[in-house]
Design an enzyme around this catalytic site. Structure first.
Site, PDB file in Angstrom:
ATOM      1  N   CYS A   2       0.858  -1.181   0.000  1.00 19.83           N
ATOM      2  CA  CYS A   2       0.000   0.000   0.000  1.00 19.83           C
ATOM      3  C   CYS A   2       0.893   1.228   0.000  1.00 19.83           C
ATOM      4  CB  CYS A   2      -0.854   0.021   1.261  1.00 19.83           C
ATOM      5  SG  CYS A   2      -1.804  -1.467   1.524  1.00 19.83           S
ATOM      6  N   ARG A  28       1.128   1.900  -5.914  1.00 23.43           N
ATOM      7  CA  ARG A  28       1.341   0.933  -4.835  1.00 23.43           C
ATOM      8  C   ARG A  28       0.042   0.259  -4.401  1.00 23.43           C
ATOM      9  NH1 ARG A  28       6.094   1.195  -2.313  1.00 23.43           N
ATOM     10  NH2 ARG A  28       5.189   0.167  -0.503  1.00 23.43           N
ATOM     11  N   TRP A  75      -3.763  -1.641  -1.150  1.00 24.99           N
ATOM     12  CA  TRP A  75      -3.757  -2.857  -1.972  1.00 24.99           C
ATOM     13  C   TRP A  75      -4.123  -3.975  -1.007  1.00 24.99           C
ATOM     14  CZ3 TRP A  75      -3.615  -3.871  -7.014  1.00 24.99           C
ATOM     15  CH2 TRP A  75      -3.422  -5.186  -7.418  1.00 24.99           C
ATOM     16  N   ASN A 101       1.295   0.059   5.980  1.00 17.51           N
ATOM     17  CA  ASN A 101       1.637  -0.742   4.798  1.00 17.51           C
ATOM     18  C   ASN A 101       2.436  -1.943   5.288  1.00 17.51           C
ATOM     19  OD1 ASN A 101       2.467  -1.812   2.311  1.00 17.51           O
ATOM     20  ND2 ASN A 101       4.355  -0.617   2.406  1.00 17.51           N
ATOM     21  N   GLY A 102       1.974  -3.125   4.962  1.00 19.02           N
ATOM     22  CA  GLY A 102       2.686  -4.326   5.420  1.00 19.02           C
ATOM     23  C   GLY A 102       1.693  -5.398   5.823  1.00 19.02           C
ATOM     24  N   GLU A 481       8.059 -20.519 -19.356  1.00 18.63           N
ATOM     25  CA  GLU A 481       7.979 -19.140 -18.865  1.00 18.63           C
ATOM     26  C   GLU A 481       9.115 -18.285 -19.421  1.00 18.63           C
ATOM     27  OE1 GLU A 481       6.795 -15.629 -16.977  1.00 18.63           O
ATOM     28  OE2 GLU A 481       5.809 -17.383 -17.813  1.00 18.63           O
ATOM     29  N   LYS A 485       8.625 -14.830 -21.735  1.00 20.34           N
ATOM     30  CA  LYS A 485       9.215 -13.525 -21.415  1.00 20.34           C
ATOM     31  C   LYS A 485       9.992 -12.977 -22.610  1.00 20.34           C
ATOM     32  CE  LYS A 485       7.214 -12.614 -18.553  1.00 20.34           C
ATOM     33  NZ  LYS A 485       6.225 -13.474 -18.083  1.00 20.34           N
ATOM     34  N   GLU A 488       7.493 -11.996 -25.450  1.00 21.19           N
ATOM     35  CA  GLU A 488       6.551 -10.880 -25.279  1.00 21.19           C
ATOM     36  C   GLU A 488       7.235  -9.526 -25.138  1.00 21.19           C
ATOM     37  OE1 GLU A 488       4.047 -10.660 -21.789  1.00 21.19           O
ATOM     38  OE2 GLU A 488       5.335 -12.083 -20.741  1.00 21.19           O
ATOM     39  N   HIS A 504      12.008 -35.701 -31.488  1.00 20.31           N
ATOM     40  CA  HIS A 504      10.746 -36.029 -32.185  1.00 20.31           C
ATOM     41  C   HIS A 504      10.339 -34.897 -33.121  1.00 20.31           C
ATOM     42  CE1 HIS A 504      10.554 -39.482 -29.596  1.00 20.31           C
ATOM     43  NE2 HIS A 504      10.669 -38.704 -28.541  1.00 20.31           N
ATOM     44  N   LYS A 604      -1.843  -5.275 -19.738  1.00 21.50           N
ATOM     45  CA  LYS A 604      -1.916  -6.082 -18.510  1.00 21.50           C
ATOM     46  C   LYS A 604      -3.343  -6.595 -18.337  1.00 21.50           C
ATOM     47  CE  LYS A 604       0.726  -7.106 -14.895  1.00 21.50           C
ATOM     48  NZ  LYS A 604       1.900  -7.913 -15.191  1.00 21.50           N
TER      49      LYS A 604
HETATM   50  C1  AGP Z   1       2.605 -12.487 -18.799  1.00 27.10           C
HETATM   51  O1  AGP Z   1       3.799 -11.820 -18.761  1.00 27.10           O
HETATM   52  C2  AGP Z   1       1.579 -11.867 -19.602  1.00 27.10           C
HETATM   53  N1  AGP Z   1       1.355 -10.568 -19.166  1.00 27.10           N
HETATM   54  C3  AGP Z   1       0.305 -12.677 -19.762  1.00 27.10           C
HETATM   55  O2  AGP Z   1       0.637 -13.894 -20.362  1.00 27.10           O
HETATM   56  C4  AGP Z   1      -0.439 -12.975 -18.456  1.00 27.10           C
HETATM   57  O3  AGP Z   1       0.260 -13.890 -17.693  1.00 27.10           O
HETATM   58  C5  AGP Z   1      -1.803 -13.569 -18.808  1.00 27.10           C
HETATM   59  O4  AGP Z   1      -2.518 -12.625 -19.556  1.00 27.10           O
HETATM   60  C6  AGP Z   1      -2.582 -13.967 -17.560  1.00 27.10           C
HETATM   61  O5  AGP Z   1      -2.853 -12.846 -16.794  1.00 27.10           O
HETATM   62  P1  AGP Z   1      -3.496 -13.065 -15.338  1.00 27.10           P
HETATM   63  O6  AGP Z   1      -2.509 -13.793 -14.480  1.00 27.10           O
HETATM   64  O7  AGP Z   1      -3.767 -11.681 -14.852  1.00 27.10           O
HETATM   65  O8  AGP Z   1      -4.763 -13.847 -15.520  1.00 27.10           O
END
Ligand code: AGP
Length: 609
Positions: A2, A28, A75, A101-102, A481, A485, A488, A504, A604
């Site tokens: 927060c 935050r 938050w 905050n904490g 993962e 990264k 994207e 394969h 996001k």
């Molecule tokens: C990850 O870096 C991406 N931003 C994206 O794949 C993300 O993980 C995905 O859209 C899921 O988002 P969420 O965890 O908010 O559901």
């Protein structure tokens, strides 16, 4: 995570200054806000759920009298984002107000003690124990002043905190204290500010007094006093000048939110180890009773589910089905029924595909469990039980700290399930629980020791046209993962798959200089993985290996390597082993002149289908 703020002003009213400062701290936390100001021996408080602009629209946060006040933007971690849980929280008399905050880990015990002493609680938060503890100290010893009452109170707190406290009895003072959570003081002539972060008061002053862990600060017009909480010894500290722009300040001096959030992982992981037992046990019970368990999510969260399926199987002998949410209805829609359990994982709690899967499962009477970073999100409203992972807001589009925090929570769930099912010896349980407690420090060490290495390797491969990410067992989730990264944020077309799949098909792509990153913890898959490395090396591939420190055998085979601390258990390895992949992707993006925070075509929390 927060944002707290407080100020003592010579002339001006504090409320408008607090309002503006909270706006600068909104990164935050932004699910509820509140302001308290002292005037004529009274506390004036305005607070409500919602973003600052929304609450200001309704309540006018500038319209409170008095030049001393505190504020908070939240938050939620304990207690849903509702008005009653918004800060400031007050004591029974309404004379002491606290913003925090904490996470107070022992708040349940403290609350019971205080309720037995007659204190009345209004909220579901951990924070509310603090004003009541201060009140109780003053009730027991009326000769105490506010600072010493706060001192007594914080000594009873376990967990993390940065607090600012005001009281009608000492209307010209703010008392602050910190343990782990950040706290800084801004000085500007006769005006003094306290805040979670420098951006809050940077447009007003760049003269900053840093507050160290375990310190209490008493600010007034006349003075700024710092004391050690442990033994009340006085500390003198001069202000430092911070020549930061507002944007630099929000990023704490990091060039991008993504790098800042990578560096925040140790603190976030410590927060995940402070989750309430009650909810972890409850969720483990539901998983234990389930006839079948689907782990449903998108993108990075799906990779956390994939890793979790190995954890649940290896520790608790529970078979689970990790499913990409956009395929859930097609793949399992018809077979889901009242005996099915869906554990949906979503940091935003708002991803449409994940919510659609959950809704289709609910229509078939399945049990829905949720793991999210956003208390009050849609996922929390449709879950029978949900856990808030407490990572704080993640601004960078690329998920980093929320991924490792998801893994930490899922590992804790798997351990509790293993305990319930008695599938793992007590010694192994204790060993794994101990290692999980060490993970935040291990990640800290990795960032310190491998960031420069990641930068060097990124420089070497910044023009790569493609990349393979390979691992075996639970490390195949880490590989996926790492691949996501790099794709994207650096736009490098990359492929990840369990290394056993190489021959394969995919191996046909390999030619001289083809970059292949192997994730190679010292676990049961290592021997076979070495075979895969040699297969690829024989075809001229450039090998980058993420290995355990001192793994000389793989070092000899690799062109480049990043070393992880020794002794990380296989089932926990995706947490630390993801970090060098985050750093590599970040530095390749930066070296390609890209902004990792705002990758093209992405946003996001995808809320459109
Ligand atoms: C990850 O870096 C991406 N931003 C994206 O794949 C993300 O993980 C995905 O859209 C899921 O988002 P969420 O965890 O908010 O559901």
């Amino acid at each position: 995570m927060c944002g707290i703020f407080g100020c003592i002003l010579k002339e001006k009213n504090s409320a408008p200054v607090i309002h503006e400062a909270l706006k600068r701290l909104e990164y935050r936390g932004y699910d509820s806000v509140g302001v308290a100001a002292l005037h004529n021996g009274r506390l004036h408080i305005k607070k409500d759920q919602g973003k600052i602009d929304e609450v200001h629209e309704v309540h006018n946060l500038d319209d409170l009298p008095g030049n001393v006040g505190v504020g908070h933007t939240r938050w939620a971690t304990h207690g849903a984002p509702l008005k009653v849980n918004a800060h400031p929280h007050v004591d029974c008399s309404g004379q002491i107000a606290v913003v925090h905050n904490g996470i107070i880990e022992n708040f349940t015990e403290l609350r019971v003690e205080l309720e037995n002493l007659g204190h009345i609680f209004k909220s579901k938060t951990d924070t509310e124990v603090i004003p009541h503890l201060i009140e109780e100290s003053l009730r027991r010893n009326p000769s105490l002043d506010l600072a010493n009452a706060v001192l007594e109170a914080v000594k009873k707190l376990e967990g993390s905190y940065a607090i600012a406290v005001v009281s009608t009895n000492e209307p010209d003072k703010i008392v602050c204290a910190r343990k782990e959570s950040p706290l800084v003081i801004g000085v500007e002539g006769d005006n003094v500010y306290c805040a979670s972060d420098i951006p809050a008061f940077l447009p007003l002053t760049n003269r900053v007094v840093m507050v160290e862990d375990g310190e209490l600060v008493i600010i007034s017009h006349e003075s700024l006093e710092i004391k050690k909480i442990a033994d009340s010894t006085t500390v003198t500290r001069e202000p430092e000048i911070f020549d930061w722009t507002a944007e630099m300040a929000v990023k704490k001096g990091y060039p991008h939110f993504m790098l800042k959030e990578i560096h925040e992982q140790p603190a976030c992981l410590r927060n995940t180890l402070r989750l309430q037992d009650h909810y972890l046990d409850l969720m483990a019970t539901f998983l234990d009773r389930a006839r079948e368990v689907f782990l449903v999510a998108c993108g990075t969260s799906y990779h956390a589910c994939l890793a979790a399926s190995y954890m649940f199987s290896k520790l608790a002998f529970l078979a689970t089905y990790p499913v990409i949410a956009s395929e859930f209805a097609e793949q399992h829609g018809k077979s889901v029924n009242i005996d099915s359990t869906i554990l949906a994982v979503s940091q935003s709690g708002e991803t449409a595909d994940t919510l659609a899967s959950v809704n289709s499962a609910r229509e078939r009477a399945a049990t829905v469990l949720g793991l999210t970073n956003a208390m009050g999100s849609s996922l929390t409203r449709v879950s029978r039980v949900y856990i808030g992972q407490q990572s704080g807001p993640e601004i960078g589009v690329a998920a980093t700290k929320t991924f490792t925090s998801q893994l930490s929570v899922l590992a804790q769930l798997a351990l509790r399930l293993a305990k319930k099912r008695g599938k793992v010896s007590q010694d192994e349980m204790d060993f794994l629980a101990e290692k999980l407690d060490e993970i935040p420090d291990i990640v800290e060490t990795i960032i310190e020791t491998q960031e420069e290495n990641a930068k060097r390797i990124a420089e070497k491969y910044k023009d790569a046209r493609t990349f393979f990410f390979l691992g075996r067992g639970v490390s195949s989730a880490t590989a996926y993962e790492g691949r996501l990264k790099l794709m994207e944020i650096a736009y490098v077309p990359s492929i990840a798959f369990p290394a056993g799949e190489s021959k394969h098909g995919p191996i046909s792509l390999v030619e001289s200089g083809f970059p292949i990153l192997f994730i190679c913890p010292k676990d049961g898959t290592r021997k076979t993985l070495i075979g895969n490395i040699m297969e690829m090396k024989a075809r001229g591939a450039s090998i980058i290996a993420v290995i355990e420190e001192g793994d000389e055998e793989i070092k000899k085979l690799a062109d480049d390597y990043m070393e992880m601390p020794k002794g990380i258990p296989e089932v926990l390895s995706p947490i630390p082993y993801a970090v060098p992949l985050q750093l590599l992707a970040y530095y390749i993006a930066v070296k390609r002149g890209l902004n990792p925070d705002t990758p093209r075509n992405l946003a996001k929390s995808v809320t459109v289908k």
